[in-house]
Design an enzyme around this catalytic site. Structure first.
Site, PDB file in Angstrom:
ATOM      1  CG  ASP A 186      -1.802   1.240   1.275  1.00 33.48           C
ATOM      2  OD1 ASP A 186      -2.658   1.396   0.389  1.00 33.48           O
ATOM      3  OD2 ASP A 186      -1.617   2.067   2.196  1.00 33.48           O
ATOM      4  CD  GLU A 270      -5.049   0.868  -3.235  1.00 36.35           C
ATOM      5  OE1 GLU A 270      -6.273   0.983  -3.069  1.00 36.35           O
ATOM      6  OE2 GLU A 270      -4.214   1.555  -2.628  1.00 36.35           O
ATOM      7  CG  ASP A 352      -1.298   3.485   5.699  1.00 35.32           C
ATOM      8  OD1 ASP A 352      -2.249   3.880   5.001  1.00 35.32           O
ATOM      9  OD2 ASP A 352      -0.493   4.261   6.251  1.00 35.32           O
TER      10      ASP A 352
END
Length: 373
Positions: A186, A270, A352
């Protein structure tokens, strides 16, 4: 596969002067060809009997007139102007294919560079031989084995570099990824990356750390008289600081991506909308300082070299709002909330870490689905 190795050069004053002249010749040829392309294209639109402009025709046109109109071009390698026009042709191909904007004129002092074909230079250990110049020292030897395709000499601030493109038969120069399984990554502002293993990697934040000095040098440059020697010196100092910021950021990103691709075979990340994120004026500088897209780019090509895989979650995948324990999804989660408690199962989540765990699960499930198990 094609791999480029960027090596710092160590030229003396005479050699640096030649490199600057060759880069200037390439810039002039590019701008001349772009102006001619525009003029000939407008003429072709009014009279279809004329030929459409092309990089090959423009190169022949320049060769026919340069001895009379531009004799100073003969003092540097012939590749400098010719390759610049070929690059203009590639730029127009990308424009017409919708991959890039319309080509713009090159400016002096901005990305100064020129390119050499593989028959115009040779490499001997830590030296490179450039036409009309001779041998120039390199700070290191070429790392990759294979057919040398081309070399691009460029200037960053007051330093010269050569980027040598090599066609290697395979990626065997890198060992395969270790068998530490999969990991979710992340990316964030407070920490550059948070892993599903609960590791947190801080970002260098080079721009923020050197912002005060950057502002001071920028103000100093703005007060200098245009065309003066003091302005030239102030501009060189500012460029050197910008190069230092970029080097600090690049070093941190390469260390992070190399470590991740070396340890893990599958990496989940992502698909971030960076262009939309930097529109937030409160976070734009911090987001730009982290270089999220560069992290993804490096992860993808390094994982491919090591036989690994990068699984990119959908842009609308709710990695932060979904409970990694019971999969309950919140309706909304403010960016200021760094910890939250799942109303379904009561698990307390670090924002996170929870996102990284969800990205890990998404990567594992994608891999299993692809294997058909």
């Amino acid at each position: 596969m094609l791999i480029a190795h960027r090596i710092a050069l160590d030229p003396n004053n005479a050699q640096a002067t030649y490199l600057a002249r060759a880069a200037g010749t390439a810039r002039f040829a590019y701008n001349w060809a772009l102006a001619e392309w525009k003029r000939q294209y407008e003429a072709w639109k009014t009279d279809n009997a004329l030929l459409k402009p092309s990089q090959a025709a423009l190169r022949r046109q320049l060769n026919a007139i340069k001895r009379e109109q531009f004799p100073w071009m003969l003092e540097v390698t012939k590749n400098a102007p010719q390759m610049a026009i070929i690059q203009l042709g590639d730029a127009f191909k990308n424009f017409f294919a919708g991959r890039a904007r319309y080509p713009q004129f090159r400016k002096k002092g901005v990305h100064d560079r020129f390119t050499l074909t593989n028959d115009q230079f040779s490499i001997d250990a830590s030296r490179i031989r450039i036409p009309n110049l001779g041998w120039v020292r390199m700070r290191e030897t070429l790392r990759f084995a294979g057919k040398i395709m081309s070399a691009t000499v460029s200037r960053v601030a007051d330093r010269w570099f050569v980027s040598i493109t090599v066609d290697t038969p395979d990626s065997s120069h890198l060992p395969e990824a270790e068998s530490q399984g999969a990991v979710g990554v992340d990316l964030g502002v407070s920490s550059l990356a948070t892993l599903s293993t609960r590791e947190s990697i801080p970002g260098p934040k080079a721009h923020k750390a050197l912002l005060a000095r950057l502002r001071k040098l920028s103000r100093s440059l703005s007060r200098k008289v245009k065309g003066s020697a003091n302005r030239r010196k102030a501009k060189a100092k500012l460029a050197k600081l910008h190069a230092r910021i970029a080097a600090i950021r690049s070093d941190a990103l390469h260390k992070l991506t190399t470590d991740l691709t070396r340890r893990f075979h599958t990496i989940g990340i992502e698909d971030l909308n960076v262009c939309g994120m930097v529109k937030n004026r409160h976070l734009a500088r911090s987001i730009a300082d982290m270089s999220f897209f560069e992290v993804r780019r490096q992860l993808e090509y390094k994982a491919d070299m090591r036989g690994g895989k990068v699984v990119v979650a959908d842009r609308f995948y709710a990695s932060s709002k979904t409970c990694s324990a019971c999969s309950h999804k919140l309706d909304s989660l403010l960016l200021s909330v760094r910890e939250w408690t799942c109303p379904a199962c009561g698990t307390i989540h670090d924002r996170d870490v929870n996102a990284a765990v969800n990205l890990y699960k998404n990567a594992v499930s994608s891999t299993v689905s692809a294997c058909g198990e």
